[in-house]
Design an enzyme around this catalytic site. Structure first.
Site, PDB file in Angstrom:
ATOM      1  N   ARG A   1       0.802  -1.226   0.000  1.00  0.00           N
ATOM      2  CA  ARG A   1       0.000   0.000   0.000  1.00  0.00           C
ATOM      3  C   ARG A   1       0.840   1.285   0.000  1.00  0.00           C
ATOM      4  O   ARG A   1       0.303   2.378  -0.145  1.00  0.00           O
ATOM      5  CB  ARG A   1      -0.966   0.000   1.195  1.00  0.00           C
ATOM      6  CG  ARG A   1      -2.186  -0.865   0.945  1.00  0.00           C
ATOM      7  CD  ARG A   1      -3.010  -1.020   2.201  1.00  0.00           C
ATOM      8  NE  ARG A   1      -2.369  -1.905   3.174  1.00  0.00           N
ATOM      9  CZ  ARG A   1      -2.764  -2.048   4.425  1.00  0.00           C
ATOM     10  NH1 ARG A   1      -3.794  -1.350   4.881  1.00  0.00           N
ATOM     11  NH2 ARG A   1      -2.140  -2.877   5.240  1.00  0.00           N
TER      12      ARG A   1
ATOM     13  N   GLN B   1      13.623 -14.211   5.594  1.00  0.00           N
ATOM     14  CA  GLN B   1      12.319 -14.846   5.376  1.00  0.00           C
ATOM     15  C   GLN B   1      11.972 -14.620   3.903  1.00  0.00           C
ATOM     16  O   GLN B   1      11.400 -13.601   3.546  1.00  0.00           O
ATOM     17  CB  GLN B   1      11.254 -14.213   6.292  1.00  0.00           C
ATOM     18  CG  GLN B   1       9.925 -14.940   6.247  1.00  0.00           C
ATOM     19  CD  GLN B   1       8.791 -14.139   6.876  1.00  0.00           C
ATOM     20  OE1 GLN B   1       8.854 -12.921   6.982  1.00  0.00           O
ATOM     21  NE2 GLN B   1       7.742 -14.820   7.282  1.00  0.00           N
TER      22      GLN B   1
ATOM     23  N   GLY C   1       9.002  -3.627  12.333  1.00  0.00           N
ATOM     24  CA  GLY C   1       9.894  -2.653  11.682  1.00  0.00           C
ATOM     25  C   GLY C   1       9.165  -1.437  11.156  1.00  0.00           C
ATOM     26  O   GLY C   1       9.792  -0.439  10.824  1.00  0.00           O
ATOM     27  N   ASP C   2       7.840  -1.499  11.090  1.00  0.00           N
ATOM     28  CA  ASP C   2       7.100  -0.374  10.509  1.00  0.00           C
ATOM     29  C   ASP C   2       6.358   0.446  11.559  1.00  0.00           C
ATOM     30  O   ASP C   2       5.413   1.147  11.257  1.00  0.00           O
ATOM     31  CB  ASP C   2       6.129  -0.865   9.426  1.00  0.00           C
ATOM     32  CG  ASP C   2       5.071  -1.820   9.979  1.00  0.00           C
ATOM     33  OD1 ASP C   2       5.064  -2.087  11.198  1.00  0.00           O
ATOM     34  OD2 ASP C   2       4.239  -2.305   9.186  1.00  0.00           O
TER      35      ASP C   2
ATOM     36  N   ASN D   1      -5.157  -5.570  19.601  1.00  0.00           N
ATOM     37  CA  ASN D   1      -3.791  -6.082  19.764  1.00  0.00           C
ATOM     38  C   ASN D   1      -2.830  -5.174  19.012  1.00  0.00           C
ATOM     39  O   ASN D   1      -2.976  -4.953  17.816  1.00  0.00           O
ATOM     40  CB  ASN D   1      -3.741  -7.506  19.192  1.00  0.00           C
ATOM     41  CG  ASN D   1      -2.319  -8.037  19.109  1.00  0.00           C
ATOM     42  OD1 ASN D   1      -1.476  -7.701  19.932  1.00  0.00           O
ATOM     43  ND2 ASN D   1      -2.076  -8.872  18.108  1.00  0.00           N
TER      44      ASN D   1
ATOM     45  N   TYR E   1      30.961  34.706  -3.595  1.00  0.00           N
ATOM     46  CA  TYR E   1      31.196  33.263  -3.606  1.00  0.00           C
ATOM     47  C   TYR E   1      32.630  33.024  -3.154  1.00  0.00           C
ATOM     48  O   TYR E   1      33.584  33.479  -3.782  1.00  0.00           O
ATOM     49  CB  TYR E   1      30.992  32.645  -5.002  1.00  0.00           C
ATOM     50  CG  TYR E   1      31.477  31.215  -5.005  1.00  0.00           C
ATOM     51  CD1 TYR E   1      30.860  30.264  -4.174  1.00  0.00           C
ATOM     52  CD2 TYR E   1      32.575  30.814  -5.763  1.00  0.00           C
ATOM     53  CE1 TYR E   1      31.333  28.964  -4.109  1.00  0.00           C
ATOM     54  CE2 TYR E   1      33.046  29.507  -5.695  1.00  0.00           C
ATOM     55  CZ  TYR E   1      32.415  28.588  -4.866  1.00  0.00           C
ATOM     56  OH  TYR E   1      32.888  27.310  -4.782  1.00  0.00           O
TER      57      TYR E   1
ATOM     58  N   ALA F   1      31.387  43.339  -1.285  1.00  0.00           N
ATOM     59  CA  ALA F   1      30.239  42.820  -2.027  1.00  0.00           C
ATOM     60  C   ALA F   1      30.673  42.389  -3.421  1.00  0.00           C
ATOM     61  O   ALA F   1      31.480  43.056  -4.052  1.00  0.00           O
ATOM     62  CB  ALA F   1      29.167  43.892  -2.116  1.00  0.00           C
TER      63      ALA F   1
END
Ligand code: UD1
Ligand code: CA
Length: 472
Positions: free
Chosen positions: A20, A79, A108-109, A176, A373, A387
């Site tokens: 999802r 797994q 894990g989520d 649960n 710069y 400047a």
């Protein structure tokens, strides 16, 4: 001495793809609160058990999930086929069943879970004769969750999944949370009794509650007040919600520790950030990564600060971007400054609007207040960079360094072609293109001299056929 602590093993289930999420990337690799979901789970586990007692069950994109975990010593269990939450434990049986003590199981989520809550679960088990304990919560709408089924005397009998629940069971609001702690020996003794006898043909970890019950053991439920702590991320809306909650948690922590945060709902502070007392963070600031900020600083609105070290009494004006930089005590930066990696601003130095620094050290009290710069440069204490000054540090193939001495004064709009050394106390005339060294205390001028032609304009007007009037 207290009684010997029973060792705890933590197993993190993280094999799912997370369909999802609509992503090419495994779910636990998505980020919330500045870390991947799996890093959150591992960091929480590390507050409960040492690395060699932490195992991550990986499946989808196993290699990438492994790579996202930097802590050494963490174990991995592969797994390859995801046949359910119970199956995730079965595949690790060989290693895990050798470990005594307690077996804690988390997801894990679920990045919001706090170590303190898991510890409470372990302590409840420790102080009872139950075989296991699970986290539950009374939810206004528990749709999708397994329901905790209790007997008349309140003892937890079983967990029934949403899909298998009867209409009466669906009315139960106690859900649960999927976080468990078991006595390892009892868990592994009975683990074989799980059967994939449900419509999904999966091994349900939740079945262990009834299995242990049948064997004469008890599993208790520890209720938490706020089910959001166990929010499991399934889609990107939940990811955004977890991110918001993690950042809210971090902001609250900092505020309680003495940091002022204006409009905290607008700011993003990663969990690894440290900020000292009396620092003020203005709205929409993003403070990321491993950034450390001292005391009594001001972080301007909409500034982005990442992996940087900021001393005490530093003022960062709005819309300033600081990445991998060091700002010592008393520095003033911004608004609209960009301090790129390797920038080091020594005490009381200033950079102003539209000034960009890269791999540049600005000495104590040195100033570059507008439009410059400065790359690959070493700028001495008290130097003043006018400047429009540009270090031309790149010749198309290589980068070259620029050294500007202490107390040097570089006039506006100077082009400093590197490699270049400008000595201590030297001046560079405004508008110069400087291609060679300027000795200490010298004036370097690298521009065409001005020539004034007397009466040139009036003669031109006189020559011209059509008279030109003023103001035209
Ligand atoms: C599970 C519980 C449910 C509980 C809910 C809380 C079961 C059967 N149900 O349901 O009672 O209310 O969590 O969020 O356990 N995973 C693996 N390998 C697998 C299957 C899952 O590693 O083979 C991982 C997933 O990546 C995920 C976690 O386990 O991180 C939970 O799996 P998920 O399928 O989301 O369980 P739920 O259906 O939510
Ligand atoms: Ca889930």
């Amino acid at each position: 001495m207290e009684e010997m602590e029973t060792p705890v093993t933590v197993v993190i289930l993280a094999a799912g793809l997370g369909t999802r999420m609509k992503s090419r990337m495994a779910k636990v690799l998505h980020r919330a609160g500045g870390k991947t979901l799996i890093e959150h789970a591992v960091d929480t586990a590390l507050e409960i058990a040492p690395a060699d007692r932490i195992f991550v069950v990986v499946g989808h994109q196993a290699d990438r999930v492994r790579a996202a975990i930097s802590t050494p010593g963490i174990g991995f269990i592969e797994q390859t086929e995801q046949l359910g939450t119970g199956h995730a434990l079965l595949v690790g049986r060989e290693i895990l069943s050798k470990l005594d003590g307690y077996l804690a199981i988390v997801y894990g989520d679920g990045p919001l879970l706090r170590a303190a809550t898991v510890r409470r679960l372990i302590e409840t088990l420790q102080s009872s004769d139950a075989a296991g304990a699970l986290l539950s919560a009374d939810m206004p709408d528990p749709t999708g969750y397994g329901r905790v089924i209790r007997s008349v005397d309140e003892i937890v009998k079983t967990i029934v999944e949403q899909k298998a629940a009867s209409p009466e069971q669906l009315l139960i609001r106690e859900a649960n949370m999927g976080i468990y702690c078991y006595r390892a020996d009892l868990f592994w003794r009975h683990v074989d009794e799980m059967r994939p006898d449900n419509p999904a043909h999966e091994y349900y970890l939740t079945d262990m509650v009834a299995i242990l019950g049948r064997a004469g053991h008890r599993v208790t439920a520890v209720k938490i007040d706020d089910a959001r702590e166990c929010l499991g991320i399934n889609n990107r809306i939940e990811l955004a919600e977890a991110d918001r909650l993690l950042r809210e948690r971090k902001a609250n922590e900092l505020m309680l520790a003495g940091v002022t945060i204006e409009r905290p709902e607008t700011i993003s502070i990663d969990s690894g950030v440290q900020i000292g007392i009396d620092t003020v963070v203005e709205p929409f600031a993003r403070i990321l990564g491993s950034t450390r900020i001292g005391e009594n600083c001001r972080i301007g609105a909409s500034s982005v600060i990442e992996d940087s070290n900021i001393g005490d009494d530093v003022t960062i004006a709005p819309l300033t971007v600081v990445t991998n930089a060091t700002l010592e005590r008393g520095v003033k930066a911004g608004p609209f400054s960009r301090l790129r990696p390797g920038s080091h601003l020594a005490e009381n130095s200033h950079v102003g609007n539209f000034v960009e620094l890269k791999k540049t050290r600005l000495g104590a009290g040195a100033k570059a207040n507008h439009l410059a710069y400065l790359g690959d440069a070493e700028i001495g204490a008290g130097a003043n960079i006018g400047a429009g000054t540009i270090t031309c540090n790149y010749d198309g193939a290589h980068k070259h360094p620029t050294r500007i001495g202490r107390g040097a004064f570089v006039g506006s709009n100077s082009t400093l072609v590197a490699p270049l050394v400008i000595g201590d106390g030297a001046y560079v005339a405004a508008g110069s293109v400087i291609t060679g060294p300027v000795p200490a205390d010298a004036l370097g001028m690298g521009r065409a001299r001005q020539v004034n032609k007397a009466d040139w304009a009036s003669k031109r007007r006189a020559r011209s056929a059509a008279p030109v009037t003023a103001n035209e």
